[in-house]
Design an enzyme around this catalytic site. Structure first.
Site, PDB file in Angstrom:
ATOM      1  CG  ASP A   1      -2.909  -5.179  -9.992  1.00  0.00           C
ATOM      2  OD1 ASP A   1      -1.860  -4.732 -10.044  1.00  0.00           O
ATOM      3  OD2 ASP A   1      -3.966  -4.261  -9.937  1.00  0.00           O
TER       4      ASP A   1
ATOM      5  CE  LYS B   1       0.585   1.653  -4.829  1.00  0.00           C
ATOM      6  NZ  LYS B   1      -0.498   0.916  -5.481  1.00  0.00           N
TER       7      LYS B   1
ATOM      8  CE1 TYR C   1      -8.348   2.414  -7.507  1.00  0.00           C
ATOM      9  CE2 TYR C   1      -5.934   2.337  -7.132  1.00  0.00           C
ATOM     10  CZ  TYR C   1      -6.879   2.896  -7.529  1.00  0.00           C
ATOM     11  OH  TYR C   1      -6.796   4.032  -8.240  1.00  0.00           O
TER      12      TYR C   1
HETATM   13  C1  LIG Z   1      -1.613   1.379  -6.593  1.00  0.00           C
HETATM   14  C2  LIG Z   1      -2.195   0.306  -7.214  1.00  0.00           C
HETATM   15  C3  LIG Z   1      -2.731   0.355  -8.550  1.00  0.00           C
HETATM   16  C4  LIG Z   1      -2.485   1.799  -9.069  1.00  0.00           C
HETATM   17  O1  LIG Z   1      -1.285   2.223  -9.518  1.00  0.00           O
HETATM   18  P1  LIG Z   1      -0.982   3.812  -9.420  1.00  0.00           P
HETATM   19  O2  LIG Z   1       0.511   3.890  -9.808  1.00  0.00           O
HETATM   20  O3  LIG Z   1      -1.591   4.403  -8.228  1.00  0.00           O
HETATM   21  O4  LIG Z   1      -2.019   4.061 -10.723  1.00  0.00           O
HETATM   22  C5  LIG Z   1      -3.182  -0.619  -9.264  1.00  0.00           C
HETATM   23  N1  LIG Z   1      -3.467  -1.972  -8.688  1.00  0.00           N
HETATM   24  C6  LIG Z   1      -2.933  -2.192  -7.542  1.00  0.00           C
HETATM   25  C7  LIG Z   1      -3.040  -3.598  -6.909  1.00  0.00           C
HETATM   26  C8  LIG Z   1      -2.320  -1.144  -6.695  1.00  0.00           C
HETATM   27  O5  LIG Z   1      -2.000  -1.231  -5.272  1.00  0.00           O
END
Ligand SMILES: *Cc1c(COP(=O)(O)O)cnc(C)c1O
Length: 430
Positions: A239, A267, A144
C-alpha cells in the site's frame, strides 16, 4: 495568533457536519485548540480565514509534493476543465497516466484508476481474493489502508488473532477474515500463516508506514515477508498510497529490493485531486472486470480533470528526479533541528526520514511497531503542536501521522520551524 473567525466557523460547521469536519483527523481531537479554517495555500504556506500564515508540513496529508497552487498543475487542470468535468467514457489522458505509471513501476503492467486511496485498497483486496480464491487477508497493526470494512480492524489485537472490528457498523462477520500481526515481527507472521494453514489471499503492508507516525519496515522483514508469501501462493500488496512518489519517485519500491505482487497508489498521484489507483502484473489484472469476473467500477473513476492534475504532477516529477535528494535533505534538516531542540530541552525524541516524509515521536524508545508508537508522550505532543501552531508552523494534528516536505518548502522555512521548536520546547520545560 488570533483564531476568532476559525472558532466561529467551527461552531457553525459543527451544526451541519458531524464533528464539524469531513474527515475525523482534521478535528484537532488529539491536540489543543480548534482547527484553523483554510482560506488558501501558496507554495509552502497556508493562510487561514483569520489571516494567519503557516509553514505547511501537512500538504493536504501528502498529495501536494509541489506545494500549494503549483502553476503547472493548475494550468493542466484549467485546460482540462474547459472541455468539461466528466464524461463517463474513455479519455486519452487515462491511458497517458497509466502508461507513465506502468513505465515507472516494473511491478505494474496494468493499472485501474479510482477516486480515493480507500477505494484503491478495497478493490485491490477484492481482486487478490478473487485471483487466489481465498478469503483471509493479513494486515499489520498500526497500518492504515483506508476505511473499508474488512480493513477497519482493531489495532493492537494480539498475535494471530482474527480481527475484531474497530468501528461500530462493521459486522464481525466481515472482519473475521482479517488477520493481524505486529509490524516488523516476522515470527507473528509465521504464526498467522500456520494458524490459517496458509489459506491467506494477500498480505497488505505499508512498506513505509506513515499512519502510526513514520515507521519504516526493515529490509529483512520485507524480504522474509516476500518469501513467506511465495511459499504459500499469497499475494503481497504494497500500500503505497502515501509512500508512492513520496519516499522516492518509485515510493518504497525505489528503496527496497523486495517486489510486491500488487501496488496501491493515491495522494500524490492526484496532486490534490481525488485519485487512487491499483495495479499489478497483467495476469492478476486480467481477473478484473470487464476482462475478468472480479467486479469493480466508478462513475467518476479516471475523471479527466483529476487525471490531468496527476499527469502534470507525474511528468514534473519525472523531469526533475533530483528533487528527491533535495526533499530528503530538507526533511533531514528539519528532523535534525527538532532533535537538537529536544536535546537542548532534555526531552526525549526519536526522528526518522524517508525521502520527503518525516516523523518524530516524543519517545525514549526507538519505534518499530504500533505498540512502541503508542508509548509516545501524546500530551507533550499536544502542547508542542499548539506551541508550533501559535508560531506559524502547521504540523499534523496527531503524533500518529507522518509529515511532508514539498518542493516549495525552503530551507528558510525549515529554519524558522526549528527556531519555533526551540522556543516551544523551552517554554514547555520552563
Ligand atoms: C491515506 C491512505 C489511505 C486512504 O486513502 P484515502 O484517499 O484517504 O481514502 C490508504 N492507505 C494509506 C497507506 C494511506 O496513507
Amino acid at each position: 495568533m488570533a483564531y476568532d473567525k476559525s472558532i466561529a466557523a467551527f461552531e457553525e460547521a459543527y451544526k451541519v457536519i458531524p464533528g464539524g469536519v469531513d474527515s475525523p483527523v482534521r478535528a484537532f481531537n488529539g491536540v489543543e485548540g480548534t482547527p484553523p479554517f483554510i482560506q488558501k495555500g501558496e507554495g509552502g504556506y497556508l493562510f487561514d480565514i483569520d489571516g494567519n500564515r503557516y509553514i505547511d508540513f501537512v500538504q493536504s496529508w501528502g498529495p501536494l509534493i509541489f506545494g500549494h497552487a503549483d502553476a503547472d498543475i493548475q494550468n493542466a487542470v484549467m485546460e482540462a476543465v474547459k472541455n468539461g468535468l466528466s464524461f463517463g467514457a474513455p479519455t486519452l489522458v487515462e491511458t497517458e497516466l497509466a502508461t507513465e505509471i506502468t513505465t515507472l513501476f516494473d511491478t505494474i503492467d496494468k493499472v485501474r484508476f479510482v477516486s480515493s486511496g480507500t477505494e484503491a485498497v478495497m478493490s485491490a483486496i477484492r481482486l487478490a481474493r478473487g485471483f487466489t480464491g481465498r478469503d483471509n487477508i493479513l494486515k499489520f497493526t498500526g497500518c492504515y489502508h483506508g476505511h473499508s470494512d474488512s480493513l477497519l480492524v482493531q489495532a493492537g489485537s494480539g498475535l494471530a488473532t482474527f480481527g475484531a472490528p474497530s468501528s461500530p457498523g462493521v459486522p464481525a462477520d466481515l472482519t473475521k477474515h482479517t488477520l493481524l500481526a505486529t509490524y516488523n515481527d516476522i515470527e507473528e507472521v509465521k504464526q498467522c500463516f500456520a494458524d490459517a494453514k496458509g489459506d491467506i489471499a494477500c498480505v497488505i503492508i505499508e512498506p513505509i508506514a506513515g499512519n502510526m507516525g513514520l515507521v519504516p519496515a526493515t529490509e529483512d522483514f520485507l524480504q522474509e515477508l516476500r518469501a513467506i508469501c511465495d511459499a504459500h501462493g499469497t499475494l503481497l500488496i504494497f500500500d503505497e498510497v502515501m509512500s508512492g512518489f513520496r519516499a522516492s519517485l518509485k515510493g518504497a519500491q525505489g528503496i527496497t529490493t523486495v517486489k510486491p505482487d500488487m501496488v496501491t497508489l493515491g495522494k500524490v498521484i492526484g496532486a490534490g485531486m481525488p485519485v487512487g489507483a491499483f495495479g499489478a502484473r497483467a495476469e492478476i489484472m486480467a481477473h478484473l472486470s470487464p476482462e475478468g469476473p472480479v467486479y469493480q467500477a466508478g462513475t467518476l473513476s479516471g475523471n479527466p480533470v483529476a487525471m490531468a492534475a496527476g499527469l502534470a504532477s507525474l511528468k514534473k516529477l519525472k523531469a526533475n528526479p533530483s528533487i528527491y535528494v533535495e526533499l530528503g535533505n530538507k526533511a533531514k534538516r528539519l528532523m535534525d533541528g527538532f532533535q537538537k531542540a529536544a536535546n537542548a530541552a532534555e526531552i526525549p525524541m526519536v526522528t526518522d526520514v524517508r525521502g520527503s516524509m518525516f516523523g518524530f515521536f516524543f519517545s525514549e524508545i526507538p519505534v518499530r511497531n504500533f505498540t512502541d508508537a503508542q508509548q509516545n508522550d501524546t500530551s507533550m505532543f499536544a502542547k508542542f503542536h499548539k506551541g508550533m501552531l501559535d508560531r506559524g508552523v502547521y504540523l499534523a494534528c496527531s503524533s500518529f501521522e507522518a509529515g511532508f516536505i514539498s518542493t516549495a518548502t525552503t530551507n528558510e522555512m525549515i529554519d524558522e520551524a526549528i527556531k519555533a521548536a526551540y522556543e516551544t520546547l523551552k517554554e514547555l520545560t520552563a
